[in-house]
Design a protein around this motif. Structure first.
Motif, PDB file in Angstrom:
ATOM      1  N   PHE A   1       0.720  -1.226   0.237  1.00 46.66           N
ATOM      2  CA  PHE A   1      -0.254  -0.255  -0.065  1.00 46.66           C
ATOM      3  C   PHE A   1       0.775   1.476   0.253  1.00 46.66           C
ATOM      4  O   PHE A   1       1.548   1.410   0.653  1.00 46.66           O
TER       5      PHE A   1
ATOM      6  N   ALA B   1       0.494   5.455   0.182  1.00 41.94           N
ATOM      7  CA  ALA B   1      -0.301   6.554   0.547  1.00 41.94           C
ATOM      8  C   ALA B   1      -0.148   7.802  -0.910  1.00 41.94           C
ATOM      9  O   ALA B   1       0.934   7.606  -0.762  1.00 41.94           O
ATOM     10  N   ARG B   2      -1.464   7.629  -1.300  1.00 41.74           N
ATOM     11  CA  ARG B   2      -0.755   8.720  -2.519  1.00 41.74           C
ATOM     12  C   ARG B   2      -1.834   9.408  -2.788  1.00 41.74           C
ATOM     13  O   ARG B   2      -3.087   8.254  -3.002  1.00 41.74           O
ATOM     14  N   LEU B   3      -2.171  10.481  -3.411  1.00 41.09           N
ATOM     15  CA  LEU B   3      -3.832  11.182  -4.317  1.00 41.09           C
ATOM     16  C   LEU B   3      -3.646  10.483  -5.345  1.00 41.09           C
ATOM     17  O   LEU B   3      -2.720  10.701  -6.281  1.00 41.09           O
TER      18      LEU B   3
ATOM     19  N   ASN C   1      -8.766  14.823 -11.350  1.00 36.28           N
ATOM     20  CA  ASN C   1      -9.943  14.413 -10.727  1.00 36.28           C
ATOM     21  C   ASN C   1     -11.138  13.814 -12.389  1.00 36.28           C
ATOM     22  O   ASN C   1     -11.702  14.620 -13.086  1.00 36.28           O
TER      23      ASN C   1
ATOM     24  N   ASN D   1     -14.259  13.563 -11.705  1.00 37.53           N
ATOM     25  CA  ASN D   1     -15.512  13.411 -11.611  1.00 37.53           C
ATOM     26  C   ASN D   1     -15.806  14.199 -12.558  1.00 37.53           C
ATOM     27  O   ASN D   1     -17.056  14.223 -11.986  1.00 37.53           O
ATOM     28  N   VAL D   2     -15.449  14.908 -12.710  1.00 36.65           N
ATOM     29  CA  VAL D   2     -15.225  17.267 -12.698  1.00 36.65           C
ATOM     30  C   VAL D   2     -15.621  16.978 -14.384  1.00 36.65           C
ATOM     31  O   VAL D   2     -14.525  16.853 -14.256  1.00 36.65           O
ATOM     32  N   SER D   3     -16.531  17.513 -15.297  1.00 37.22           N
ATOM     33  CA  SER D   3     -16.494  17.633 -16.248  1.00 37.22           C
ATOM     34  C   SER D   3     -15.674  19.259 -16.360  1.00 37.22           C
ATOM     35  O   SER D   3     -15.576  19.887 -15.755  1.00 37.22           O
TER      36      SER D   3
ATOM     37  N   THR E   1     -15.401  21.049 -19.155  1.00 35.30           N
ATOM     38  CA  THR E   1     -16.103  22.389 -19.349  1.00 35.30           C
ATOM     39  C   THR E   1     -16.097  23.598 -18.713  1.00 35.30           C
ATOM     40  O   THR E   1     -16.743  23.115 -17.554  1.00 35.30           O
TER      41      THR E   1
ATOM     42  N   VAL F   1      -3.276  12.091   4.140  1.00 38.90           N
ATOM     43  CA  VAL F   1      -3.408  11.488   2.730  1.00 38.90           C
ATOM     44  C   VAL F   1      -2.802   9.675   3.441  1.00 38.90           C
ATOM     45  O   VAL F   1      -2.962   8.665   2.986  1.00 38.90           O
TER      46      VAL F   1
ATOM     47  N   LYS G   1     -23.642  18.705 -15.751  1.00 37.46           N
ATOM     48  CA  LYS G   1     -22.659  19.213 -15.908  1.00 37.46           C
ATOM     49  C   LYS G   1     -22.028  20.037 -14.834  1.00 37.46           C
ATOM     50  O   LYS G   1     -21.229  20.014 -14.072  1.00 37.46           O
TER      51      LYS G   1
ATOM     52  N   GLU H   1     -21.965  18.206 -11.545  1.00 42.19           N
ATOM     53  CA  GLU H   1     -21.166  16.918 -10.120  1.00 42.19           C
ATOM     54  C   GLU H   1     -20.112  17.343 -10.035  1.00 42.19           C
ATOM     55  O   GLU H   1     -19.662  16.867  -8.984  1.00 42.19           O
ATOM     56  N   SER H   2     -19.632  19.055  -9.715  1.00 34.32           N
ATOM     57  CA  SER H   2     -18.548  19.546  -8.933  1.00 34.32           C
ATOM     58  C   SER H   2     -19.305  19.275  -7.962  1.00 34.32           C
ATOM     59  O   SER H   2     -18.196  19.308  -6.378  1.00 34.32           O
TER      60      SER H   2
ATOM     61  N   ASP I   1     -18.678  15.923  -6.836  1.00 33.70           N
ATOM     62  CA  ASP I   1     -17.835  16.130  -6.110  1.00 33.70           C
ATOM     63  C   ASP I   1     -17.719  16.351  -4.406  1.00 33.70           C
ATOM     64  O   ASP I   1     -16.478  15.540  -3.339  1.00 33.70           O
TER      65      ASP I   1
END
Lengths: 277, 149
Positions: A3, A5-7, A11, A13-15, A17, B37, B87, B90-91, B94
């Motif tokens: 394991f 640990a890192r991010l 992202n 999950n967010v478009s 645009t 983390v 969209k 979405e944020s 999140d």
């Protein structure tokens, strides 16, 4: 498996645009769709209007006609105008309508053709008149709109616009209020072609009634720019189309060889004193 | 006309304030995620550690409520007409989920690992058939284990 640990680096999950870009695309698309619907419905109105019977028009206009209240002060002028319109109708402009003339107290230099055979003349218009012929031309022009049923077309389009704006913005929005005022206060806007046809009709009627076409174009010339409070009125010299309309009328006069003749003075009851202001 | 002015001011306010709040929130999320983390939060039901080595095990949870701004709501409304990915929301989801996880980790303190982590989302403050601003709630929960070294 070890394991660590890192991010996560990105992202997912967010478009990415930009919201403003998305807003522009969506709002623009909606606007384009509404304009498209308006144009198509407008064409549909043009197709339907010639098929609306007079009795149906009377019925549709019933509620509308009741709302027009004539000014007591101008009852004499109303009677006199009604007589003038009746004469025009009886001799030169046979219309299936019975035209009701209403004179409204307003500074607007304008007249309007409304459904159900209602003709609105604003007192501001009467103040500007210099001769009976000039007035007859304006009245005959409105009769021309009735002949071609332009008033129903304009009203139909206004109705379509109201429907579209109601769908888009809800029942009580500023466009609806604007149209609501527009129908009673100023004339409905007609297309260039409709105005030209009404002008031609008016010129023929004028010749038929008086045997000459004196003062046919006077009115277009006499209204200076600053006295157009609405900027949309269809008689105003400030209107870019009006020079073209004057030219067209003069062309027609020359073509048919209509004599110019001398104008008749206004009947005294229609002479409304100009405001000192 | 007045309607239009009110509408446009709300739109500008929604966009301005919404964007500012979102940027600030994301900055804070990134910092705290970096700081925590080393505390793993996993969906495994258990870890491969002998039972006698586990000093404590307790429920930890974190929840957060985030509101939609006027601009995002309008954008989502427009999306309702055309369809497609919403969209603008979405944020929001999140942020809510990550914030809930961070709060759960904060509750766990100096635990070694959080197992059996679940995230749930709900809308609150939305009345049926009435136009009211919906808020988004995210709750994250799990079991914090402290393991003897």
């Amino acid at each position: 498996m070890k394991f660590t640990a890192r991010l996560p680096g990105t992202n997912v999950n967010v478009s990415p645009t930009h919201p403003l870009k998305e807003f522009a695309v969506l709002a623009g698309g909606l606007l384009a769709a509404m304009v498209g619907i308006y144009l198509i419905m407008g064409l549909a109105v043009d197709l339907i209007v010639p098929r609306i019977s007079l009795s149906l028009e009377q019925k549709l206009a019933g509620a509308f006609s009741a709302r027009i209240t004539d000014s007591e002060k101008l009852a004499g002028a109303t009677r006199s105008l009604q007589a003038l319109v009746d004469q025009l109708q009886a001799h030169c402009a046979p219309l299936p309508y019975h035209i009701h003339v209403h004179v409204l107290q307003s500074d607007a230099v304008n007249a309007a053709a409304l459904p159900g055979g209602n003709m609105i003349v604003f007192s501001g218009l009467l103040k500007k008149m210099t001769s009976e012929n000039e007035l007859a031309f304006v009245l005959a022009h409105e009769l021309g709109h009735f002949v071609h049923r332009d008033h129903l077309r304009a009203l139909g389009r206004a109705l379509v616009l109201m429907t579209v704006s109601t769908v888009l913005l809800g029942a009580d929005n500023s466009i609806n209020r604007m149209i609501g005022k527009g129908i009673t206060l100023t004339d409905l806007s007609f297309s260039r072609h409709q105005e030209t046809r009404a002008d031609e009709f008016a010129l023929k009627t004028l010749f038929c009634r008086y045997g000459n076409v004196a003062d046919a174009t006077t009115f277009f010339r006499s209204i200076p720019k600053e006295e157009d409070p609405w900027r949309f009125g269809h008689y105003f010299a400030s209107h870019p189309d009006n020079r073209r309309r004057i030219a067209h009328l003069e062309e027609m006069i020359a073509e048919h060889g209509y004599p110019l003749g001398r104008p008749r003075p206004l009947p005294p009851i229609l002479v409304i004193p100009k405001n000192p202001s | 006309m007045v309607d239009l002015i009110i509408f446009l001011s709300l739109l500008a306010l929604g966009y301005g304030a919404g964007t500012w709040a979102e940027k600030r929130h994301y900055r804070s999320i990134a910092e705290r995620e970096q700081a925590t983390v080393t505390l793993p939060a996993v969906t495994l039901k258990s870890v491969d550690v002998p039972a006698h080595k586990i000093r404590s095990a307790h429920l930890v949870h974190g929840n957060v409520v985030i509101s939609v701004d006027y601009f995002k709501r309008l954008l989502a409304g427009l999306r309702n007409i055309f369809g497609g990915r919403v969209k603008s929301y979405e944020s929001l989801i999140d942020r809510a989920r990550r914030e809930a996880l961070l709060r759960m980790k904060a509750m766990a303190g100096d635990a070694t690992v959080i197992v059996n982590v679940r995230i749930e989302t709900a809308t609150i403050g939305r009345q049926s058939r009435r136009k009211s601003t919906a808020c988004l709630e995210a709750v994250a929960y799990g079991t914090a284990l402290t393991v003897e070294r």
